[in-house]
Structure formats: structure tokens, C-alpha cells
Design a protein around this motif. Structure first.
Motif, PDB file in Angstrom:
ATOM      1  N   VAL A  43      -2.477   3.044  -3.682  1.00  0.00           N
ATOM      2  CA  VAL A  43      -3.356   1.869  -3.661  1.00  0.00           C
ATOM      3  C   VAL A  43      -2.455   0.641  -3.617  1.00  0.00           C
ATOM      4  O   VAL A  43      -1.733   0.350  -4.580  1.00  0.00           O
ATOM      5  CB  VAL A  43      -4.265   1.818  -4.909  1.00  0.00           C
ATOM      6  N   GLN A  44      -2.460  -0.059  -2.479  1.00  0.00           N
ATOM      7  CA  GLN A  44      -1.618  -1.245  -2.310  1.00  0.00           C
ATOM      8  C   GLN A  44      -2.489  -2.490  -2.356  1.00  0.00           C
ATOM      9  O   GLN A  44      -3.461  -2.608  -1.603  1.00  0.00           O
ATOM     10  CB  GLN A  44      -0.849  -1.181  -0.995  1.00  0.00           C
ATOM     11  N   LEU A  45      -2.124  -3.423  -3.234  1.00  0.00           N
ATOM     12  CA  LEU A  45      -2.919  -4.624  -3.451  1.00  0.00           C
ATOM     13  C   LEU A  45      -2.266  -5.836  -2.778  1.00  0.00           C
ATOM     14  O   LEU A  45      -1.047  -6.041  -2.904  1.00  0.00           O
ATOM     15  CB  LEU A  45      -3.066  -4.901  -4.951  1.00  0.00           C
ATOM     16  N   ASP A  46      -3.065  -6.611  -2.081  1.00  0.00           N
ATOM     17  CA  ASP A  46      -2.662  -7.918  -1.561  1.00  0.00           C
ATOM     18  C   ASP A  46      -3.469  -8.958  -2.323  1.00  0.00           C
ATOM     19  O   ASP A  46      -4.708  -8.983  -2.228  1.00  0.00           O
ATOM     20  CB  ASP A  46      -2.926  -8.033  -0.061  1.00  0.00           C
ATOM     21  N   VAL A  47      -2.783  -9.817  -3.077  1.00  0.00           N
ATOM     22  CA  VAL A  47      -3.442 -10.754  -3.981  1.00  0.00           C
ATOM     23  C   VAL A  47      -3.558 -12.115  -3.306  1.00  0.00           C
ATOM     24  O   VAL A  47      -2.548 -12.716  -2.914  1.00  0.00           O
ATOM     25  CB  VAL A  47      -2.664 -10.879  -5.302  1.00  0.00           C
ATOM     26  N   TYR A  48      -4.778 -12.606  -3.167  1.00  0.00           N
ATOM     27  CA  TYR A  48      -5.032 -13.916  -2.601  1.00  0.00           C
ATOM     28  C   TYR A  48      -5.572 -14.840  -3.680  1.00  0.00           C
ATOM     29  O   TYR A  48      -5.699 -14.449  -4.852  1.00  0.00           O
ATOM     30  CB  TYR A  48      -6.004 -13.799  -1.425  1.00  0.00           C
ATOM     31  N   LYS A  49      -5.932 -16.053  -3.315  1.00  0.00           N
ATOM     32  CA  LYS A  49      -6.342 -17.033  -4.313  1.00  0.00           C
ATOM     33  C   LYS A  49      -7.650 -16.651  -4.989  1.00  0.00           C
ATOM     34  O   LYS A  49      -7.818 -16.848  -6.197  1.00  0.00           O
ATOM     35  CB  LYS A  49      -6.468 -18.409  -3.666  1.00  0.00           C
ATOM     36  N   SER A  50      -8.604 -16.094  -4.227  1.00  0.00           N
ATOM     37  CA  SER A  50      -9.921 -15.814  -4.802  1.00  0.00           C
ATOM     38  C   SER A  50     -10.369 -14.372  -4.603  1.00  0.00           C
ATOM     39  O   SER A  50     -11.527 -14.048  -4.845  1.00  0.00           O
ATOM     40  CB  SER A  50     -10.966 -16.745  -4.180  1.00  0.00           C
ATOM     41  N   VAL A  52      -8.817  -9.941  -4.008  1.00  0.00           N
ATOM     42  CA  VAL A  52      -7.729  -8.967  -3.904  1.00  0.00           C
ATOM     43  C   VAL A  52      -8.142  -7.945  -2.857  1.00  0.00           C
ATOM     44  O   VAL A  52      -9.247  -7.400  -2.909  1.00  0.00           O
ATOM     45  CB  VAL A  52      -7.462  -8.264  -5.245  1.00  0.00           C
ATOM     46  N   THR A  53      -7.260  -7.718  -1.894  1.00  0.00           N
ATOM     47  CA  THR A  53      -7.508  -6.696  -0.887  1.00  0.00           C
ATOM     48  C   THR A  53      -6.722  -5.438  -1.249  1.00  0.00           C
ATOM     49  O   THR A  53      -5.534  -5.522  -1.569  1.00  0.00           O
ATOM     50  CB  THR A  53      -7.092  -7.180   0.507  1.00  0.00           C
ATOM     51  N   ALA A  54      -7.391  -4.310  -1.210  1.00  0.00           N
ATOM     52  CA  ALA A  54      -6.751  -3.037  -1.543  1.00  0.00           C
ATOM     53  C   ALA A  54      -6.718  -2.137  -0.320  1.00  0.00           C
ATOM     54  O   ALA A  54      -7.737  -1.984   0.374  1.00  0.00           O
ATOM     55  CB  ALA A  54      -7.504  -2.339  -2.677  1.00  0.00           C
ATOM     56  N   GLN A  55      -5.572  -1.580  -0.043  1.00  0.00           N
ATOM     57  CA  GLN A  55      -5.462  -0.549   0.989  1.00  0.00           C
ATOM     58  C   GLN A  55      -5.280   0.792   0.293  1.00  0.00           C
ATOM     59  O   GLN A  55      -4.301   1.002  -0.422  1.00  0.00           O
ATOM     60  CB  GLN A  55      -4.297  -0.810   1.933  1.00  0.00           C
ATOM     61  N   ALA A 160      -2.766   8.592  -8.602  1.00  0.00           N
ATOM     62  CA  ALA A 160      -2.853   7.434  -7.707  1.00  0.00           C
ATOM     63  C   ALA A 160      -1.835   6.390  -8.156  1.00  0.00           C
ATOM     64  O   ALA A 160      -1.824   5.980  -9.321  1.00  0.00           O
ATOM     65  CB  ALA A 160      -4.261   6.843  -7.728  1.00  0.00           C
ATOM     66  N   LEU A 161      -0.962   5.986  -7.244  1.00  0.00           N
ATOM     67  CA  LEU A 161       0.048   4.967  -7.527  1.00  0.00           C
ATOM     68  C   LEU A 161      -0.488   3.610  -7.086  1.00  0.00           C
ATOM     69  O   LEU A 161      -0.843   3.434  -5.914  1.00  0.00           O
ATOM     70  CB  LEU A 161       1.349   5.276  -6.788  1.00  0.00           C
ATOM     71  N   VAL A 162      -0.527   2.658  -7.995  1.00  0.00           N
ATOM     72  CA  VAL A 162      -1.060   1.324  -7.713  1.00  0.00           C
ATOM     73  C   VAL A 162       0.107   0.338  -7.663  1.00  0.00           C
ATOM     74  O   VAL A 162       0.927   0.275  -8.595  1.00  0.00           O
ATOM     75  CB  VAL A 162      -2.075   0.890  -8.790  1.00  0.00           C
ATOM     76  N   SER A 163       0.201  -0.424  -6.578  1.00  0.00           N
ATOM     77  CA  SER A 163       1.306  -1.363  -6.408  1.00  0.00           C
ATOM     78  C   SER A 163       0.809  -2.638  -5.750  1.00  0.00           C
ATOM     79  O   SER A 163      -0.278  -2.672  -5.155  1.00  0.00           O
ATOM     80  CB  SER A 163       2.430  -0.736  -5.576  1.00  0.00           C
TER      81      SER A 163
END
Length: 466
Positions: A43-50, A52-55, A160-163
Motif C-alpha cells: 500500500v503506497q500512499l501519496d499525501v496531498y494537502k486535503s 491521500v491517494t493509495a495505490q 500488507a506493507l504500508v509506505s
């Protein structure tokens, strides 16, 4: 005799039983993961201002076991027929909340199938899922609770690895690599899947700005095509054009003026295009822009051999710089930043580009001014232009849809930045030393004359005979 035989037979049976029982016990006691390693989820997280997108990267074998949705043998074209069932299942097992327990909104987006490989597992198919996690108004995207048990709720050995892959406010902007923030696995003692508390610390605009400065510098340093365009325009700058050919020198002051104007014009061109494209959030197809850049390098290479636009190099650099700026903007567009973050990113990214560009021009300048005074200057100039033109032609063909080894070789040159900087530094130091040594041979004498380099004996004799 019967007693000893019975005793011996019993002993042999006991030994045989132990020999069978011990390995069996070891095999039965070994965990399934140790006997046959299984791929884990990512689970890869992209953090934005408002938000979070997870792949999500999910092995289809374990996914089928947990969800009952078999994707092991279907073709990618058949995936849309299963999309509704997949999204329904995922929506039930991805439940982020604030630290106080208030639910976030979860949107399951694009789905795709691919093949990959993890260490010790061999190749396998995986389901790629894009999910957007949106907190309630005013909630903090940097501190939240991730209630996630996809696959894990049924496959007890699954992990599940979360990063975090991208986090502008924390200075993580390159998208390369990821920082692990935790793992999701079954708590065997309580037979539950504990939620993961995600704590990304305190971010700041300053950290994002500095990260963009570094990204901009790295982008121009590894962007072989951008560097070649600028350097190939600078190569004939100290030369005078006459009759469709390069003849003689224009003088050190004029050469420095030309080099300065070319560099400034290129900077202005790509800065204007970068700002307009990024702030306007213009959606420009990348292939025509990349092809335009390759064509600009090819034109510059031809100009270095035969003058095409003598005296107008700065104008050409500015015009072609517009295309290079559009290419730079693709980096910012992929980051999906808010307007405030985009402004800081634009300033930092452009500053990084200009600082590295200025460094490279300063390193190349001493060598450039020395080379044009050498007898082998025409040969070196033409060879450099031919090499650059070949690379540009390979890029142009590649970017028009025909991959080729020339383009791959030219691209790989950008991975040797340390060697390139070291070579330029050594060449600059050598050129500066040669220039100083040359000037010392013509120092003014105390009486007002000029101390010339002593003639060799044959030269002196020739002078007397003349």
C-alpha cells in the motif's frame, strides 16, 4: 533365545518410530510461510494537502481466496466485468478514520492487472488499485488511523506493507522509493487485525520548497537533452561567421557577451513556459513537446557546424527554451499539488534548474574559451556537433514512436552525473591554468615594453635571416 529376539525387534521398531515421528513433527510445526513464501501486499500512499491517494498492489491468488473474486486466469480486458464486485469488497475493508474515530471518505478508482515478482516468491499476477482517501473537513491528513484488512482478514499469513511514496510537505517529492510507515498483519493472540496509526509528522512549506530546489537541480543535471541543447549553442559562440562558415574569433569580451545572452534567453524562455504551463494547469501532450526538444538539439548541432542563424543565437535559445519549459512542467503536473504548494514548487524547481545550469556554464566556460584558440578547434567542434546531432536524431526517432539503441545510449549518459561534473571541473581547472600560463608569457616590462616568450633557436635564426 525368544526373549532377546523380541527385545531386539521392539528396539528396532522404537528407533524407526522415532525416525519417522521427529521429521513429521518438524514439518507439521513449520509455518506455511516458511514452507512456501507467499507474496505480500503493498500500500503506497501519496499525501496531498486535503487527501491521500493509495495505490494497492494485491496478489490475485490471495485476493481470490479472501474475496471470492477469481482473477487468476482472466484477461485484462475482462476486468471491467468484475469491477463492481472488487470495489464493493475493497470498500468494506478500507476504513480510514481520524484519530478520534471520525470516518474518512473512500473512493475506489482505476483497476488494472499486471505481472511482477517479489524476493523468494517468483513471478505472479497482481491487482493494482487506485483509491482516494478524503478526511472530513478540517481533519489532518498527516495523522490518521488506517483500518485496513484487505486479504488479511481471511489469509492469516498475509502481510500488507504500508509506505509513503510522495509527501510534499515532508520533502518527499521525487516519487522514487518509499518510506515504510508500518505493516498490517493478523494479531494471532487475539485473532484480530489491529488498525495502523499513520503518523507522518509535521510538514512545512519550507521543506517542500527545498525538496523542489533539489528536484529541479537533479532534473537538469540528469536531463541530457536539455544540457546538450544549451552547450551546443554555446560551442560556436566565440566564433565569427562569414560566407556561411565559421571563421576566426570575435574576441573574449564579445564571446562572453554572446554566452551570457544565450544563457539568459534560454533561462527566460523555459521559465516563462514552465510558469504558464504549471500555473495554468495546461494539459499538453508530452510526445510532441519531447520531439520538439530533440529537433531543437538537432538544429543546434547543425548550427555548430555551419552557421544557420549567426548573431541570433539568443533569440533561438529563447524560442526553443519555451519547449524545454513545457517539458519541465510535466514533473509538476504529475504531483497534483494545491495552488499554494504549486507556487512554492514552481519557484523552488526553477531555482534548482537555474543554479545547476549556471554551475555547468561556469564549468564549461574556461574550456570553451581555450578550445576556440587551439588549432584543432574545427575538428573538436565538428566532432562534438556530430555526436550531439546523432543523439538528437536518435531521440527524435524514438519520440516519434520508434525506439532505438542510440536514444537509449544518449539517455543513459544522464546517469553518470558525478563523472560529468568531475570531468568538467578538471577541464575547467586545466583551461584556467593554461590561460594564466599563457598570459604570464606576455607580462608588461617595468620600462613599458612587453616581455615576450623567448624564441627558440631556429626561430631566432629565421628572424635574423629575414
Amino acid at each position: 533365545m525368544t526373549g532377546p529376539r523380541i527385545w531386539l525387534t521392539t528396539a528396532l521398531r522404537l528407533v524407526a518410530g522415532i525416525a519417522i515421528a521427529v521429521p513429521a513433527a518438524l514439518l507439521l510445526g513449520a509455518s506455511p510461510a516458511a514452507a512456501h513464501p507467499m507474496p505480500h501486499s503493498v500500500v503506497q500512499l501519496d499525501v496531498y494537502k486535503s487527501s491521500v491517494t493509495a495505490q494497492l498492489e494485491l496478489p490475485v491468488g490471495d485476493f481470490a481466496t479472501a474475496s471470492g473474486i477469481d482473477l487468476t486466469s482472466i484477461e485484462p480486458s475482462a476486468l471491467p466485468a468484475k469491477a463492481t464486485a472488487i470495489r464493493t469488497y475493497l470498500g468494506k475493508h478500507i476504513r480510514p478514520t481520524t484519530l478520534k474515530g471520525k470516518a474518512w471518505r473512500v473512493g475506489i478508482g482505476a483497476l488494472s492487472l499486471s505481472r511482477t515478482e517479489q524476493t523468494s516468491t517468483g513471478p505472479y499476477r497482481e491487482l493494482i488499485v487506485k483509491a482516494v482517501l478524503t478526511p472530513p473537513a478540517g481533519a489532518d491528513v498527516r495523522h490518521f488511523t488506517l483500518n485496513y484488512d484487505v486479504i488479511v482478514h481471511q489469509v492469516v499469513t498475509h502481510v500488507a506493507l504500508v509506505s509513503v511514496r510522495q509527501d510534499w510537505a515532508a520533502g518527499r517529492v521525487s516519487g522514487e522509493g518509499a518510506t515504510q510507515v508500518g505493516t498490517v498483519r493478523l494479531d494471532i493472540r487475539h485473532m484480530t487485525v489491529p488498525p495502523l496509526t499513520v503518523d507522518l509528522g509535521d510538514g512545512s512549506a519550507w521543506r517542500g520548497f527545498l525538496a523542489m530546489v533539489e528536484l529541479g537541480g537533479d532534473h537538469i543535471l540528469t536531463g541530457t537533452d536539455h544540457l546538450l541543447f544549451l552547450l551546443i549553442l554555446l560551442l560556436p559562440a566565440p566564433l565569427r561567421a562569414a560566407g556561411g562558415r565559421w571563421h576566426g574569433l570575435v574576441g573574449a569580451r564579445a564571446a562572453l557577451g554572446r554566452i551570457g545572452r544565450i544563457t539568459i534567453a534560454f533561462t527566460a524562455g523555459h521559465s516563462v513556459a514552465l510558469a504558464a504551463t504549471a500555473l495554468g494547469r495546461l494539459q499538453i501532450p508530452s510526445r510532441p513537446v519531447e520531439a520538439f526538444i530533440a529537433a531543437s538539439i538537432l538544429v543546434g548541432a547543425v548550427h555548430a557546424i555551419r552557421p544557420l542563424f549567426p548573431g541570433r543565437e539568443a533569440l533561438v535559445a529563447g524560442v526553443f527554451g519555451l519547449g524545454h519549459g513545457m517539458a519541465f512542467s510535466f514533473v509538476l503536473a504529475e504531483m497534483h499539488l494545491s495552488t499554494g504548494q504549486l507556487v512554492f514548487s514552481l519557484l523552488g524547481f526553477n531555482l534548482g534548474i537555474e543554479l545547476v545550469q549556471l554551475l555547468l556554464v561556469c564549468l564549461a566556460l574556461p574550456s570553451l574559451l581555450v578550445i576556440v584558440r587551439l588549432p584543432v578547434q574545427p575538428t573538436l567542434r565538428v566532432c562534438g556537433a556530430l555526436l550531439t546531432g546523432t543523439s538528437a536524431l536518435g531521440w527524435l526517432v524514438d519520440r516519434l514512436g520508434a525506439p532505438n539503441p542510440v536514444a537509449r545510449a544518449a539517455d543513459s549518459a544522464g546517469s553518470h552525473t558525478t563523472l560529468m561534473l568531475a570531468t568538467l571541473a578538471v577541464a575547467a581547472a586545466t583551461a584556467a591554468g593554461w590561460t594564466l600560463a599563457t598570459r604570464r608569457r606576455a607580462l608588461p616590462e617595468p620600462g613599458g615594453g612587453v616581455r615576450l616568450r623567448p624564441r627558440s633557436r631556429p626561430d631566432a635564426e629565421a628572424a635574423r635571416s629575414s
